[in-house]
Each structure stands twice: as C-alpha cells, then as structure tokens.
Design a protein around this motif. Structure first.
Motif, PDB file in Angstrom:
ATOM      1  N   ASP A 181     -14.924 -11.033  34.808  1.00 17.61           N
ATOM      2  CA  ASP A 181     -15.903 -10.232  34.076  1.00 17.61           C
ATOM      3  C   ASP A 181     -15.218  -9.478  32.922  1.00 17.61           C
ATOM      4  O   ASP A 181     -14.324  -8.651  33.155  1.00 17.61           O
ATOM      5  CB  ASP A 181     -16.534  -9.246  35.084  1.00 17.61           C
ATOM      6  CG  ASP A 181     -17.672  -8.449  34.474  1.00 17.61           C
ATOM      7  OD1 ASP A 181     -17.688  -8.298  33.231  1.00 17.61           O
ATOM      8  OD2 ASP A 181     -18.530  -7.968  35.240  1.00 17.61           O
ATOM      9  N   ALA A 182     -15.666  -9.755  31.710  1.00 17.82           N
ATOM     10  CA  ALA A 182     -15.049  -9.129  30.527  1.00 17.82           C
ATOM     11  C   ALA A 182     -15.177  -7.606  30.560  1.00 17.82           C
ATOM     12  O   ALA A 182     -14.265  -6.887  30.124  1.00 17.82           O
ATOM     13  CB  ALA A 182     -15.681  -9.681  29.253  1.00 17.82           C
ATOM     14  N   ASP A 183     -16.293  -7.111  31.090  1.00 18.98           N
ATOM     15  CA  ASP A 183     -16.484  -5.649  31.135  1.00 18.98           C
ATOM     16  C   ASP A 183     -15.430  -4.984  32.007  1.00 18.98           C
ATOM     17  O   ASP A 183     -14.893  -3.924  31.660  1.00 18.98           O
ATOM     18  CB  ASP A 183     -17.875  -5.302  31.712  1.00 18.98           C
ATOM     19  CG  ASP A 183     -18.978  -5.634  30.729  1.00 18.98           C
ATOM     20  OD1 ASP A 183     -18.671  -5.753  29.523  1.00 18.98           O
ATOM     21  OD2 ASP A 183     -20.141  -5.798  31.171  1.00 18.98           O
ATOM     22  N   VAL A 184     -15.140  -5.628  33.132  1.00 13.90           N
ATOM     23  CA  VAL A 184     -14.155  -5.043  34.060  1.00 13.90           C
ATOM     24  C   VAL A 184     -12.772  -5.020  33.404  1.00 13.90           C
ATOM     25  O   VAL A 184     -12.051  -4.015  33.456  1.00 13.90           O
ATOM     26  CB  VAL A 184     -14.125  -5.852  35.386  1.00 13.90           C
ATOM     27  CG1 VAL A 184     -13.018  -5.364  36.302  1.00 13.90           C
ATOM     28  CG2 VAL A 184     -15.488  -5.782  36.085  1.00 13.90           C
ATOM     29  N   ILE A 185     -12.429  -6.140  32.774  1.00  9.33           N
ATOM     30  CA  ILE A 185     -11.109  -6.212  32.126  1.00  9.33           C
ATOM     31  C   ILE A 185     -11.022  -5.189  30.994  1.00  9.33           C
ATOM     32  O   ILE A 185     -10.049  -4.433  30.883  1.00  9.33           O
ATOM     33  CB  ILE A 185     -10.846  -7.635  31.575  1.00  9.33           C
ATOM     34  CG1 ILE A 185     -10.820  -8.650  32.722  1.00  9.33           C
ATOM     35  CG2 ILE A 185      -9.530  -7.678  30.793  1.00  9.33           C
ATOM     36  CD1 ILE A 185     -10.711 -10.097  32.265  1.00  9.33           C
ATOM     37  N   ALA A 186     -12.043  -5.153  30.152  1.00  7.55           N
ATOM     38  CA  ALA A 186     -12.018  -4.238  28.997  1.00  7.55           C
ATOM     39  C   ALA A 186     -11.938  -2.793  29.475  1.00  7.55           C
ATOM     40  O   ALA A 186     -11.208  -1.972  28.897  1.00  7.55           O
ATOM     41  CB  ALA A 186     -13.251  -4.456  28.137  1.00  7.55           C
ATOM     42  N   ASP A 187     -12.664  -2.489  30.544  1.00  4.94           N
ATOM     43  CA  ASP A 187     -12.648  -1.113  31.045  1.00  4.94           C
ATOM     44  C   ASP A 187     -11.231  -0.726  31.491  1.00  4.94           C
ATOM     45  O   ASP A 187     -10.710   0.329  31.129  1.00  4.94           O
ATOM     46  CB  ASP A 187     -13.635  -0.990  32.217  1.00  4.94           C
ATOM     47  CG  ASP A 187     -13.669   0.427  32.755  1.00  4.94           C
ATOM     48  OD1 ASP A 187     -13.781   1.348  31.930  1.00  4.94           O
ATOM     49  OD2 ASP A 187     -13.518   0.611  33.981  1.00  4.94           O
ATOM     50  N   GLU A 188     -10.594  -1.619  32.265  1.00  6.28           N
ATOM     51  CA  GLU A 188      -9.254  -1.307  32.774  1.00  6.28           C
ATOM     52  C   GLU A 188      -8.236  -1.180  31.626  1.00  6.28           C
ATOM     53  O   GLU A 188      -7.451  -0.232  31.577  1.00  6.28           O
ATOM     54  CB  GLU A 188      -8.823  -2.403  33.757  1.00  6.28           C
ATOM     55  CG  GLU A 188      -7.597  -2.025  34.544  1.00  6.28           C
ATOM     56  CD  GLU A 188      -7.222  -3.037  35.619  1.00  6.28           C
ATOM     57  OE1 GLU A 188      -7.609  -4.214  35.494  1.00  6.28           O
ATOM     58  OE2 GLU A 188      -6.525  -2.634  36.571  1.00  6.28           O
ATOM     59  N   TYR A 189      -8.280  -2.133  30.704  1.00  8.35           N
ATOM     60  CA  TYR A 189      -7.264  -2.151  29.643  1.00  8.35           C
ATOM     61  C   TYR A 189      -7.514  -1.066  28.590  1.00  8.35           C
ATOM     62  O   TYR A 189      -6.568  -0.418  28.140  1.00  8.35           O
ATOM     63  CB  TYR A 189      -7.197  -3.544  28.992  1.00  8.35           C
ATOM     64  CG  TYR A 189      -6.350  -4.511  29.804  1.00  8.35           C
ATOM     65  CD1 TYR A 189      -6.691  -4.827  31.120  1.00  8.35           C
ATOM     66  CD2 TYR A 189      -5.198  -5.086  29.292  1.00  8.35           C
ATOM     67  CE1 TYR A 189      -5.907  -5.690  31.888  1.00  8.35           C
ATOM     68  CE2 TYR A 189      -4.409  -5.958  30.053  1.00  8.35           C
ATOM     69  CZ  TYR A 189      -4.768  -6.255  31.341  1.00  8.35           C
ATOM     70  OH  TYR A 189      -3.991  -7.091  32.095  1.00  8.35           O
ATOM     71  N   LEU A 190      -8.782  -0.896  28.216  1.00  5.46           N
ATOM     72  CA  LEU A 190      -9.055   0.033  27.110  1.00  5.46           C
ATOM     73  C   LEU A 190      -9.216   1.480  27.568  1.00  5.46           C
ATOM     74  O   LEU A 190      -8.810   2.404  26.866  1.00  5.46           O
ATOM     75  CB  LEU A 190     -10.318  -0.402  26.361  1.00  5.46           C
ATOM     76  CG  LEU A 190     -10.195  -1.735  25.626  1.00  5.46           C
ATOM     77  CD1 LEU A 190     -11.530  -2.152  25.040  1.00  5.46           C
ATOM     78  CD2 LEU A 190      -9.130  -1.639  24.521  1.00  5.46           C
ATOM     79  N   ASN A 191      -9.801   1.660  28.759  1.00  2.65           N
ATOM     80  CA  ASN A 191     -10.069   3.040  29.190  1.00  2.65           C
ATOM     81  C   ASN A 191      -8.966   3.618  30.069  1.00  2.65           C
ATOM     82  O   ASN A 191      -8.714   4.814  30.036  1.00  2.65           O
ATOM     83  CB  ASN A 191     -11.417   3.124  29.908  1.00  2.65           C
ATOM     84  CG  ASN A 191     -12.544   2.730  28.958  1.00  2.65           C
ATOM     85  OD1 ASN A 191     -12.409   2.931  27.745  1.00  2.65           O
ATOM     86  ND2 ASN A 191     -13.604   2.140  29.475  1.00  2.65           N
ATOM     87  N   LEU A 192      -8.319   2.759  30.863  1.00  2.00           N
ATOM     88  CA  LEU A 192      -7.259   3.281  31.729  1.00  2.00           C
ATOM     89  C   LEU A 192      -5.875   3.148  31.100  1.00  2.00           C
ATOM     90  O   LEU A 192      -5.097   4.094  31.082  1.00  2.00           O
ATOM     91  CB  LEU A 192      -7.278   2.558  33.084  1.00  2.00           C
ATOM     92  CG  LEU A 192      -8.478   2.849  33.987  1.00  2.00           C
ATOM     93  CD1 LEU A 192      -8.416   2.027  35.266  1.00  2.00           C
ATOM     94  CD2 LEU A 192      -8.504   4.333  34.344  1.00  2.00           C
ATOM     95  N   CYS A 193      -5.582   1.949  30.590  1.00  4.06           N
ATOM     96  CA  CYS A 193      -4.210   1.706  30.104  1.00  4.06           C
ATOM     97  C   CYS A 193      -3.977   2.231  28.691  1.00  4.06           C
ATOM     98  O   CYS A 193      -2.943   2.857  28.414  1.00  4.06           O
ATOM     99  CB  CYS A 193      -3.898   0.209  30.134  1.00  4.06           C
ATOM    100  SG  CYS A 193      -4.016  -0.507  31.778  1.00  4.06           S
ATOM    101  N   ALA A 194      -4.907   1.934  27.787  1.00  2.00           N
ATOM    102  CA  ALA A 194      -4.651   2.234  26.372  1.00  2.00           C
ATOM    103  C   ALA A 194      -4.315   3.707  26.111  1.00  2.00           C
ATOM    104  O   ALA A 194      -3.332   3.996  25.419  1.00  2.00           O
ATOM    105  CB  ALA A 194      -5.825   1.776  25.517  1.00  2.00           C
ATOM    106  N   PRO A 195      -5.082   4.667  26.674  1.00  2.00           N
ATOM    107  CA  PRO A 195      -4.756   6.068  26.354  1.00  2.00           C
ATOM    108  C   PRO A 195      -3.348   6.454  26.795  1.00  2.00           C
ATOM    109  O   PRO A 195      -2.661   7.223  26.114  1.00  2.00           O
ATOM    110  CB  PRO A 195      -5.814   6.863  27.142  1.00  2.00           C
ATOM    111  CG  PRO A 195      -6.902   5.892  27.439  1.00  2.00           C
ATOM    112  CD  PRO A 195      -6.272   4.542  27.539  1.00  2.00           C
TER     113      PRO A 195
END
Ligand code: GDP
Ligand code: IMO
Ligand code: MG
Length: 426
Positions: A181-195
C-alpha cells in the motif's frame, strides 16, 4: 590532502570496521561509499561492542564527520534504529551527513529480495534479504527513489506511485502475493523517517571536496569485499555494488588522483556467508574450530560463516584489482592453539598450476588448493603490541604471506578490541 580507502580483500567480515575505526583517529572524514545494511561492522571499544550497518565506523570519535556517500543504498528505518542504538550508548550522532543522491531501500525491495531467493531455490545467492540487489537494480533502471526525495513529499509520492504499480503487478502475477500500500509506505517514510533524517541530508560531494581542499584527510570505508564485487567477484554469488577501491571514487564522488593509499583488510583465514565457490573451504573439524574460536557467525544475520585456509591466489588478485598499498591482517590470534597452519599458494586443476586467479569461474569451482604448511606458535598472542614480541612461527607465517602477495603488511590484529593490534612494518 590525501584520501585512503579501506577495502575488504576476501568475501567480507575481514574486520574492516575495526581498522576503519582505528585509522579514523587521525582522519577528519569517514565516508561509506557503497553497500547498505547488508554490512555488519563490529567495533569493540573499552569492552563495549558496536555493530554498525550503515553508519561509518568513524562515528565513535567526536572529531570525525561521518558521511554516507551517494553510492550507498539506505533504508531510513534501519538507519534511524542504528542512530537510536548509538545514542543509547552515549554516542553523539549529530555530525552524520547523508548524501541526497544515495538511493532508498523501500519495503518492496526487501520483499522482492526474499521472493527472488525463494524462487531461485537451490541456486539462491544466499543474500542478506535486505533488499540490496533490488534497490541497486532500480537505481540502474532509473526508477529508484533517492534520499533527497524524502525532502519533497510530492515528488516522493509521484515516483512511488509509478514504481509501486509495477512492483505490485510483479507481486501479483509472478509471485502470487498481495500488493503493498503506497499510503502506508509514504506515511512511514515521509512522516516518521524524513523529519528525523532531514537535518543530516545534504551535499556529500561538497562536504568531501571542501574537506580535501581544506587539507583534511578522508577515509573511504568499503563494505562487503573484493570477491563480492558485482563486476569482479564470484558472480552471481556477489553483492550488487562495487566494493573494490575503484568503487570508492564513484560512491564518494572524487577522482582517483585524490586516493594515495589503499589498505586491504585480510583475515588470517577466509570466511564466506552465502553460496558460491570457495577453493580453500574446510568442512572438517578445523573449519569448525575456526568458527568456534573466531566466533564466525554473521554480525547481521547470525548465519554460520563458511571457513577455510588463507588463499594467497585470491589475495594476489585483490592486490591487482584494488591497487593495494598494504594489507592489514586480522584475527591472527585465532590460530593461537593450532598445531599447523596452511596457506594456499596456488591452485591445481588437471595437472595445470594456477598462481593467478583463473578467469573462468568453472575452473575456480573445481580447482584443488596447493598448500604450504607452517607450524603453529601455541601461545596467546592477544596481548602483543609490537612485531618484536611475536613468536617466531607467527612472524614466519606473516613474512611468507607478504612474499606470496607482494605488498607489505602494515598492521596485524590480535583481538577484537581497538587496541589489540601491532604495527608490522612501520
Ligand atoms: P567487517 O564486516 O569487515 O567490519 O567485519 P565484522 O565486524 O563483520 O567481523 C569481524 C569480527 O572479527 C568482529 O566480530 C570483530 O570484532 C572481530 N575482529 C576484528 N579484528 C579481530 C582480530 O584481530 N582478532 C579477533 N579475535 N577478532 C577480531
Ligand atoms: P561486511 O561489510 C559478508 C554477502 C551475502 C551474499 C551476497 C549477496 O560486513 O563485510 P546481498 O544481501 O548483498 O545481496 O548478498 O553477499 N554479503 C556479505 N558477506 N559480509 C558482508 O558485509 C556482506 N554483505 C553481503 O551473504 O552471499
Ligand atoms: Mg561484517
């Protein structure tokens, strides 16, 4: 100022981490130039063990700027847990810099690595299943996502949507698996990891060149090793990057003229994890002794390593491929209780003697090693700190190795600790 490359000369786990850490004492920057969290580099400092996968081995010194170069493939989730581990042990990680051009490992890379290995069955490579091969394949196919994409959610999502569509078709049609699921991946990478990682992401090439131009010294830390090199290793039983010294230029963004020293790390015997040819492999009680005494289990995957006698034919090839200036030999102490130690000085097949590595791999699969035998020293050398203190038998083994390989031995490791080494040629 010059750059030095530290490179594995065998099939990995030679002790690159230990010597990189040691050399870092006199350096300014340590740059990892390839690989990903398939690596496991162990440092033992004041009795405390640090197992590094992505973070360069210079991290323990406050004066070092550790840099993850453009040639590395980064799983940001693993990197963050490694940073947490280091912080929990009191290590300041704030100076780490990550190349924006390094490629990201995404969850589908790991899935594909596992599924491909399963499909290969008895022909599997024996990968670390970290997604390394699929991530480098996407990089070459120009559909990879890069670390800098973490800083631009719109671009990250656009690229992810395109590539995931294709990956999900492969999961469904080739492997009969559910889609990701792209939403799950994007959430983890952009919201958890990126900051968390954003302050560390930057222009690694600029950092390296500013340092070189300011007269600072740069250490380029290889992961994996010469015979796991995608081009020069025992293909297909290799990793998907170029660990050899030439890879350091590409993976750090410098020209070869800056490199004035290449240190090849060689274990006093040989180990290998995963499948592939291994001419000097020991499957008897001596091999078991090397595993037990040398604690030869993967730093990363816990897998039992395959073991064998030191292979000077391989090392001669490593000298050529890497332009080695010198060798650093590790784990000599593992032989402390051995009566006899063997060194492979040539290969034989159907009456033909090979002193250089045969180019055709079928030959490598079938050769018989030609051994020279050395008496053991039968004493504990783990506290020795000078060449003069070495037992005559240990000295003879190392001098013979230098003669076989044709480059000097600079340092010799006699234990896992940072200070457990001696200078062989000063
Ligand atoms: P790397 O991947 O090349 O950095 O090597 P690993 O860390 O995977 O494996 C090398 C292992 O040998 C680690 O557990 C080190 O702590 C250990 N080691 C390194 N040098 C020596 C040495 O000279 N003697 C002994 N006994 N162990 C060593
Ligand atoms: P360090 O840096 C030893 C091996 C794997 C497998 C092959 C391909 O600690 O020396 P991959 O996951 O890279 O696609 O696996 O390479 N391998 C290593 N073996 N040390 C390593 O790293 C390795 N990294 C990968 O076991 O045979
Ligand atoms: Mg290792």
């Amino acid at each position: 100022m010059p750059a030095t490359v530290v490179v594995g000369t065998q099939w990995g786990d030679e002790g690159k981490g230990k010597f990189t850490d040691l050399f870092a004492r006199d350096q300014h920057l340590v740059v990892r130039y390839q690989g990903g969290h398939n690596a496991g580099h162990t440092l033992v400092v004041d009795g405390v063990s640090f197992k590094l996968q992505l973070v360069p081995s210079g991290i323990l010194y406050p004066h070092i700027t550790p840099v993850i170069g453009n040639g590395v493939v980064v799983d940001p989730r693993v990197l963050i847990s490694e940073l947490d581990m280091l912080e929990s042990k009191g290590v300041d990680t704030s100076k780490l810099r990550i190349s924006g051009n390094a490629h990201l490992i995404l969850p589908y890379h790991q899935e594909l690595d596992k599924l491909t290995e399963r499909r290969l069955g008895k022909n599997k490579v024996g990968t670390t299943k970290r997604g390394i091969g699929p991530a480098y394949a996407d990089k070459a196919a120009r559909v990879g996502l890069r670390v800098q994409d973490l800083l631009d959610p719109k671009i990250f999502r656009q690229k992810l949507d395109v590539v995931l569509k294709e990956k999900n078709a492969i999961f469904a049609k080739v492997f009969n698996q559910l889609p990701l699921d792209a939403d799950v991946i994007a959430d983890e990478y952009l919201n958890l990891c990126a900051p968390r990682l954003a302050p560390m992401i930057g222009d690694s090439v600029g950092i390296v060149h500013d340092a070189l131009e300011a007269g600072e010294s740069v250490l380029l830390e290889g992961a994996q090793a010469t015979f796991l090199d995608l081009d020069h290793g025992t293909y297909p039983f290799v990793t998907s990057s170029n660990p050899i010294a030439g890879g350091a230029c590409v993976g750090a963004g410098i020209g070869p003229r800056y490199i004035d020293s290449v240190v090849g790390i060689a274990k006093a015997y040989v180990t290998r994890v995963g499948a592939g040819p291994f001419p000097t492999e020991l499957t008897d009680e001596i091999g078991d002794a090397l595993i037990d005494i040398g604690h030869e289990y993967g730093t990363n995957t816990g897998r039992r390593r395959r073991t064998g006698w030191l292979d000077a034919v391989m090392l001669r090839h490593s000298v050529r491929l890497n332009s080695l200036s010198e060798l650093a030999v590790t784990k000599l102490d593992v032989f402390d209780t051995f009566d006899t130690i063997k060194m492979c000085v040539a290969y034989e097949l159907d009456g033909e003697i090979f002193t250089q590595l045969p180019y055709h791999q079928s030959v490598v699969h079938h050769v018989t090693p030609v051994y020279e035998e050395f008496p053991g020293w039968k004493c504990d050398i783990s506290g020795i700190t000078t060449r003069e203190e070495l037992p005559a038998e240990a000295l003879a083994y190392l001098v013979a190795l230098e003669a076989q390989v044709g480059v000097p031995i600079g340092l010799v490791g006699v234990g896992p600790g940072r200070e457990q080494y001696l200078r062989f040629n000063v």
